[in-house]
Structure formats: C-alpha cells, structure tokens
Design a protein around this motif. Structure first.
Motif, PDB file in Angstrom:
ATOM      1  N   LEU A 114       0.819  -1.208   0.000  1.00 42.57           N
ATOM      2  CA  LEU A 114       0.000   0.000   0.000  1.00 42.57           C
ATOM      3  C   LEU A 114       0.856   1.262   0.000  1.00 42.57           C
ATOM      4  CD1 LEU A 114      -2.696  -1.059   2.618  1.00 42.57           C
ATOM      5  CD2 LEU A 114      -3.103  -0.682   0.183  1.00 42.57           C
ATOM      6  N   ALA A 115       2.024   1.209   0.637  1.00 43.75           N
ATOM      7  CA  ALA A 115       2.857   2.401   0.774  1.00 43.75           C
ATOM      8  C   ALA A 115       3.306   2.948  -0.576  1.00 43.75           C
ATOM      9  CB  ALA A 115       4.077   2.088   1.638  1.00 43.75           C
ATOM     10  N   ARG A 116       3.321   2.117  -1.601  1.00 45.12           N
ATOM     11  CA  ARG A 116       3.797   2.544  -2.916  1.00 45.12           C
ATOM     12  C   ARG A 116       2.661   2.878  -3.875  1.00 45.12           C
ATOM     13  NH1 ARG A 116       6.757  -2.101  -1.713  1.00 45.12           N
ATOM     14  NH2 ARG A 116       5.587  -3.354  -3.233  1.00 45.12           N
ATOM     15  N   ARG A 117       1.425   2.927  -3.352  1.00 43.12           N
ATOM     16  CA  ARG A 117       0.280   3.119  -4.229  1.00 43.12           C
ATOM     17  C   ARG A 117      -0.784   4.004  -3.583  1.00 43.12           C
ATOM     18  NH1 ARG A 117       2.537  -1.721  -4.627  1.00 43.12           N
ATOM     19  NH2 ARG A 117       2.851  -2.636  -6.704  1.00 43.12           N
ATOM     20  N   ASP A 118      -1.615   4.579  -4.425  1.00 42.39           N
ATOM     21  CA  ASP A 118      -2.808   5.268  -3.944  1.00 42.39           C
ATOM     22  C   ASP A 118      -3.992   4.803  -4.795  1.00 42.39           C
ATOM     23  OD1 ASP A 118      -2.407   6.505  -6.360  1.00 42.39           O
ATOM     24  OD2 ASP A 118      -1.819   8.431  -5.521  1.00 42.39           O
ATOM     25  N   ASP A 119      -5.181   5.284  -4.466  1.00 44.43           N
ATOM     26  CA  ASP A 119      -6.393   4.874  -5.173  1.00 44.43           C
ATOM     27  C   ASP A 119      -6.478   3.353  -5.228  1.00 44.43           C
ATOM     28  OD1 ASP A 119      -8.752   4.962  -6.634  1.00 44.43           O
ATOM     29  OD2 ASP A 119      -7.706   5.099  -8.567  1.00 44.43           O
ATOM     30  N   VAL A 120      -6.494   2.723  -4.039  1.00 47.76           N
ATOM     31  CA  VAL A 120      -6.528   1.267  -3.951  1.00 47.76           C
ATOM     32  C   VAL A 120      -7.946   0.798  -3.613  1.00 47.76           C
ATOM     33  CG1 VAL A 120      -5.666  -0.753  -2.709  1.00 47.76           C
ATOM     34  CG2 VAL A 120      -4.107   1.109  -3.301  1.00 47.76           C
ATOM     35  N   TRP A 121      -8.341  -0.288  -4.254  1.00 50.07           N
ATOM     36  CA  TRP A 121      -9.662  -0.878  -4.030  1.00 50.07           C
ATOM     37  C   TRP A 121      -9.488  -2.317  -3.560  1.00 50.07           C
ATOM     38  CZ3 TRP A 121     -14.519   1.465  -5.545  1.00 50.07           C
ATOM     39  CH2 TRP A 121     -14.382   2.770  -6.029  1.00 50.07           C
ATOM     40  N   LEU A 122     -10.526  -2.789  -2.857  1.00 46.02           N
ATOM     41  CA  LEU A 122     -10.489  -4.152  -2.334  1.00 46.02           C
ATOM     42  C   LEU A 122     -11.699  -4.932  -2.854  1.00 46.02           C
ATOM     43  CD1 LEU A 122      -8.637  -5.717  -0.269  1.00 46.02           C
ATOM     44  CD2 LEU A 122     -10.474  -5.384   1.382  1.00 46.02           C
ATOM     45  N   GLN A 123     -11.448  -6.175  -3.262  1.00 42.85           N
ATOM     46  CA  GLN A 123     -12.520  -7.072  -3.700  1.00 42.85           C
ATOM     47  C   GLN A 123     -12.343  -8.428  -3.031  1.00 42.85           C
ATOM     48  OE1 GLN A 123     -11.952  -7.205  -7.944  1.00 42.85           O
ATOM     49  NE2 GLN A 123     -13.117  -5.322  -8.320  1.00 42.85           N
ATOM     50  N   PRO A 124     -13.424  -9.171  -2.802  1.00 41.72           N
ATOM     51  CA  PRO A 124     -13.268 -10.543  -2.305  1.00 41.72           C
ATOM     52  C   PRO A 124     -12.645 -11.417  -3.391  1.00 41.72           C
ATOM     53  CG  PRO A 124     -15.554 -10.110  -2.877  1.00 41.72           C
ATOM     54  CD  PRO A 124     -14.838  -8.803  -2.998  1.00 41.72           C
ATOM     55  N   LYS A 125     -11.811 -12.326  -2.993  1.00 42.67           N
ATOM     56  CA  LYS A 125     -11.204 -13.274  -3.935  1.00 42.67           C
ATOM     57  C   LYS A 125     -12.165 -14.455  -4.051  1.00 42.67           C
ATOM     58  CE  LYS A 125      -6.831 -15.627  -4.843  1.00 42.67           C
ATOM     59  NZ  LYS A 125      -7.371 -17.002  -4.868  1.00 42.67           N
ATOM     60  N   VAL A 126     -13.089 -14.347  -4.972  1.00 44.67           N
ATOM     61  CA  VAL A 126     -14.158 -15.325  -5.110  1.00 44.67           C
ATOM     62  C   VAL A 126     -13.575 -16.675  -5.507  1.00 44.67           C
ATOM     63  CG1 VAL A 126     -16.288 -15.885  -6.327  1.00 44.67           C
ATOM     64  CG2 VAL A 126     -15.782 -13.508  -5.713  1.00 44.67           C
ATOM     65  N   ASP A 127     -14.012 -17.714  -4.806  1.00 43.77           N
ATOM     66  CA  ASP A 127     -13.497 -19.066  -5.045  1.00 43.77           C
ATOM     67  C   ASP A 127     -14.424 -19.780  -6.019  1.00 43.77           C
ATOM     68  OD1 ASP A 127     -12.018 -21.326  -4.932  1.00 43.77           O
ATOM     69  OD2 ASP A 127     -12.550 -21.867  -2.882  1.00 43.77           O
ATOM     70  N   GLY A 128     -14.057 -19.728  -7.285  1.00 43.55           N
ATOM     71  CA  GLY A 128     -14.876 -20.346  -8.315  1.00 43.55           C
ATOM     72  C   GLY A 128     -14.014 -20.865  -9.445  1.00 43.55           C
ATOM     73  N   VAL A 129     -14.552 -20.830 -10.657  1.00 46.83           N
ATOM     74  CA  VAL A 129     -13.872 -21.323 -11.846  1.00 46.83           C
ATOM     75  C   VAL A 129     -13.648 -20.146 -12.779  1.00 46.83           C
ATOM     76  CG1 VAL A 129     -13.986 -22.946 -13.770  1.00 46.83           C
ATOM     77  CG2 VAL A 129     -15.023 -23.539 -11.573  1.00 46.83           C
TER      78      VAL A 129
END
Length: 564
Positions: A114-129
């Motif tokens: 995070l320290a090297r970036r801005d405008d960061v978003w988070l998403q769930p890592k969906v467990d699928g195919v």
C-alpha cells in the motif's frame, strides 16, 4: 483464480524447507522426487481438464515448495524442473492472458504494498472457476476456461446456458469486449471462517461438465467479473460500466481502502460475515492500471492477493500406531512431523477406523492433508502422495480385540486394558476424582493393578510405589478409592462396561441381570437381536462373573446375592 503463479509461491515458501534435507541415497532421492513430480503433474492436468483440483491451493503450494526444497538438496538429479502444465490440443488462446496474482503473506507485506500506491480498491477473492468472455457486436462469441492462463478449453456453449452470463449486451456495449471473471456457486449466508469453501468450486465444475445443465442448477451459478482489460482507466468508471452492461456483482463487492487497518477490517468482515459465495481471501487493486497492450502472462504489479488463513496443511507421517479402545475398536493414529495450522502445532491425527486406514494404506514417509474440524480437532482429509519406499506396518488382526477381550494387561492387551480402567474411573461410571489415564498407567507399570478391580485393595503404602505418586497424593487416592465403594449399583455396573441396552428395564441387582437369557433381553424396549446376544454374552462371560463375585465380596451394593 487458481494456481497464483506457482513459481513465485513456491519461491516464497522455500525457506520453510531449505534446512530440511532428508538423509536419502541418490537412488531413493530420484524415486521420491519422481513421485512428487508425478503427483503435481497430475494435479495440474486435472485442473486444466476440469478447472478444479483434489487439493487446496495451500496444499498445492506447499507441495511445490517441498519439490523445490528437495531439488536444492539433490542438485545433481536431472529431471524437468517444473511439473508439466501442458493441456490437450485444440484449446483456445486467451485474447488477454489470465496471469494470476502475487501473494501477500501478512499485514506487513500489505502495508508495504500500500505504501507505494494510492487509489486502492479491495474485492473478495471469489473461489470459483475462472473464465474469459469475449463479446463481439454485443453477442457472446467465446467463453474460455482459464487453463494455463494462455490457453483454455472452449466453454462457449456451456456459458450460453447460464443466466448470469448475458448472451446479448445492451446497445451501448463496445463493439468488442473482453472480460475475465469467476463462475461461482451461489450460496446463502455463507460464512467462510466456519464452512470453508464447502465444495463450491467443485460443484460448479461438476455442473458444467454435464451434457445437459438443467435450469435450476444453471441459475445457481453466478459470475463475478474481476477483469476488464481494455475498460475505462479508473476503477469507478469500470464498476459503473460493468453494472450498465449487466454485471452488477463487481460494483457491489468492491470497496476503496486507504490503509492497512481498512484492508484488515474489510477482510475480516468478509471472512467472518455472510456472503453469497465462497472466498479464499481478498484482492487489492490499484484504481488505475495499464491498458490491454501492456498485459503480460505474469502477475501484475497493480494487484495482489491476501489470502485467508489456510484451513489445510501438508504433513509428513512419522509413524502409525493402532490404539485399542475399551470395546476393542482399533483407531489408527498417525504421528506427524509437527506442522503449524491456524496457530496450532499438530503432531498426530486419527484415521478414524482400521477399515479406512486399510483403504488409504498410509505408511511412514507418506504426505497427508490435515485440517482442523471445528477449528480445534485435527482431521485427516486424505493422502497427498505416497513415499516411493513403503515402510512395513503391521496392524493388529481384526479379530484380536473385541468387547470381551483384554481384562488384564498381557502383551498386546495393554491399550485396551488401560482404556477399561479409564472408563471405570470416568464420569459416566464411578467418576473417581483425580484419577485418569496417567494414574492407571503408573499403577499398571508398578505392577499394582493387574485386574480391573485390584485398586480396591491398594493401601497408601502400596500406592506410593508407583512413579509420580507421593505420600500426599497416595492418601488422596486411597480416600477416593474408598469413597467409590459407596457409589450406586448402576455406576458400578457401568464401570464393568456392559453393552448398551442394559439400562432398559434395569433390575435392582446383579443376580437378576445375570440370569436373563438373550430372549428376555430382546423382549425389552429398544433391544434388538444383535444387542440382546451381546448382553447375554457379557453377563455370562467368566471374567465378568469373577469381577461381579469380587464386588460381592467387597460388599458393593447390588452385587451381593439376594437373601432368601
């Protein structure tokens, strides 16, 4: 989203194994590496064919790290450096590679990212195919399975039968559109921390493999779009655009985050709170990223995964033991090279039954997959791969132990006899305070207890001769043993360990019970033919009758013959 750049993951894990070189000859090392290499190749092949694997990502990564560590230990062995990921001919080329993600191991790694970036978003890592969708002129023209990230199977016909995958897009759609996403099983209030992945990915794979996918199952498959390679330059624009195109899940499950605390809080909420799909972590994404021309078949620098704590671990079997319980049931036990899982050190795990051990044929040197049942109890999930050299293991014969065997600690009977004593003093029988398996083990080792009731005659002077029992404890034990004499008849009868069913129509004393025939037992409520026969065998057994006679001599209520 599977096999997150295996080379990078293995390299990260390699220090865990670097100092652990097995003492093998070159011949055996070649055989052991070949066995693991073959297993990894088989897992890769299964993943390419079906989109799933018999093992979790965590176990796959650990196995890969183990292979690299062994190669470092035996550098002179010549073999393909990596298990093959080649797929069958006729696969389709992804218009944009599915490159996987680099993995962040902990909060410190996330903070540094995070320290090297801005405008960061988070998403769930969906467990699928994972799947790539290609639209031209607003129509779905290709659906490609992930495969090795460059090529995959043609899933177009299957995808067209899924309500979550629009076959036609709105008129506002670009002339050509490439999307990358995850086909997932829709779940109701799924809590990852409690249920794990619940086989959700395997269900989707199985449904897609059917010749005909019925409407009900098709409706249970959702789509989470996590990539629009040539989409708008900002995350906000991409989310709005996907929603307008008919892919609402992405916007719903994307959150801007500013620091580690925000990431950790949202990750924890998604891990322990209800979700409509299974997940195996979270994905951090920089809002702005390079266009499609800059994409490569390698993990992007603008995204990374922080996985949930692993629910499974790979463990090496050090030995196999065959403990015998009070009723003669044999429950094989695997002794493991200690392995850490969710903050616990696992050293042993039960196989469950002799029949299961025989089916799995687990030997020292084999690698098994272990998990925590209810987050506390180690559970054997299965065999990851077998050692190339099979050590000899001789289990007890299936007829060597039964409910009426081992009333004395003779060779081969020590375990069952100690289990009888532990039951006798336990809360479901005499409930003797301060007396457990350790106490009985010491008394048997000292030669003070050779039969189930020998402790009734032990004085404090005799008790102190056992290892670990001093004068104070000996006095307490003698007092507890004496107090047990006043326990009711039912407790004493339970201490002898009769089969279930003796409680039905229980008689007031031993004589009446011992006089019942199997037919009389069978006439009681809840007692069938098998149980009636077991009860008859128990009450007529010579050793049981000798124990009852001894309790009568000791004046225990209910065992003295009735006066005429």
């Amino acid at each position: 989203m599977r096999r997150r750049l295996a080379l990078l993951l293995w390299a990260v894990s390699l220090p865990l194994f670097a100092a652990d070189c097995p003492d093998w000859t070159a011949v055996r090392a070649e055989r052991e590496l070949a066995a693991l290499h073959a297993r990894l190749s088989a897992w890769n092949a299964a993943y390419r064919r079906e989109g799933t694997s018999p093992v979790s990502d965590a176990v796959y990564d650990q196995a890969g790290a183990r292979l690299d560590a062994w190669r470092n230990c035996f550098p002179d062995l010549a073999r393909e450096a990596r298990p093959s990921t080649a797929g069958p001919a006729g696969e389709l080329v992804h218009p944009v590679p599915q490159a996987g993600l680099a993995k962040l191991d902990d909060g410190a790694a996330v903070r540094a990212w995070l320290a090297r970036r801005d405008d960061v978003w988070l998403q769930p890592k969906v467990d699928g195919v994972a799947v790539t969708l290609v639209y031209e002129g607003g129509r779905l023209v290709r659906a490609i399975s992930r495969g090795d990230g460059r090529r995959g199977q043609d899933w177009t016909d299957r995808a067209r039968g899924l309500p979550a995958v629009p076959e036609r897009l709105p008129a506002s759609a670009p002339e050509r559109l490439v999307l990358q996403g995850e086909l997932y099983r829709r779940l109701d209030d799924h809590v990852q921390a409690e249920a794990g992945s619940a086989g959700a990915r395997g269900d989707v794979v199985g449904w897609l493999a059917r010749e005909r996918l019925d409407a009900a199952r098709a409706a249970r498959i959702g789509l989470f779009v996590w990539g629009w390679p040539d989409g708008p330059s900002t995350m906000a624009e991409r989310l709005a655009g996907l929603e307008a195109l008919g892919f609402p899940d992405t916007a719903r499950w994307s959150r801007p985050v500013g620091d580690l605390d925000a990431v950790r809080a949202r990750r924890e909420a998604w891990y322990r709170g209800p979700l409509p799909f299974a997940t195996d972590g979270v994905v951090l994404k920089q809002g702005r990223r390079p266009g499609i021309a800059a994409r490569r078949a390698e993990p992007p620098r603008w995204a990374a995964a922080w996985k949930h704590p692993p629910r499974e671990a790979l463990a090496e079997v050090r030995g196999v033991a065959f403990p015998v319980g009070r009723t003669g049931r044999i429950t094989p036990l695997l002794h493991l090279v200690p392995v850490e899982l969710d903050g616990r050190t696992l050293r042993r795990v039960s196989v469950g039954s002799l029949e299961r051990w025989e089916a799995l044929d687990i030997r020292p040197g084999d690698r098994v997959v272990v998990a925590l049942a209810g987050l506390t109890i180690p559970r054997l999930e299965g065999v990851a791969w077998r050692a190339a050299e099979r050590a000899a293991v001789t289990p007890p014969g299936p007829d060597a132990h039964h409910r009426l065997s081992c009333w004395h600690p003779r060779p081969g009977c020590e375990g069952q006899f100690l289990a009888r004593l532990a039951w006798l003093s336990g809360e479901r029988a005499l409930d003797i305070p301060g007396v457990g398996p350790g106490t009985w083990r010491a008394l048997v080792a000292a030669g003070r207890v050779d039969g189930l009731l020998d402790w009734l005659a032990l004085s404090p002077a005799a008790l102190v001769t056992a290892e670990g029992i001093g004068e104070v404890r000996a006095a307490r034990l003698a007092s507890a043993f004496a107090a047990a004499r006043s326990r009711p008849f039912a407790a004493w009868l339970a201490a002898l360990g009769p089969p279930p069913g003796w409680e039905s129509g229980a008689a007031p004393g031993w004589s009446a019970l011992a006089a019942r025939s199997p037919a009389e037992w069978r006439a009681l409520p809840g007692v069938g033919a098998v149980r009636a026969e077991a009860l008859g065998d128990f009450f007529s057994h010579p050793e049981v009758r000798r124990l009852a006679a001894r309790l009568a001599e000791a004046g225990i209520a209910g065992f003295r013959p009735r006066q005429r």
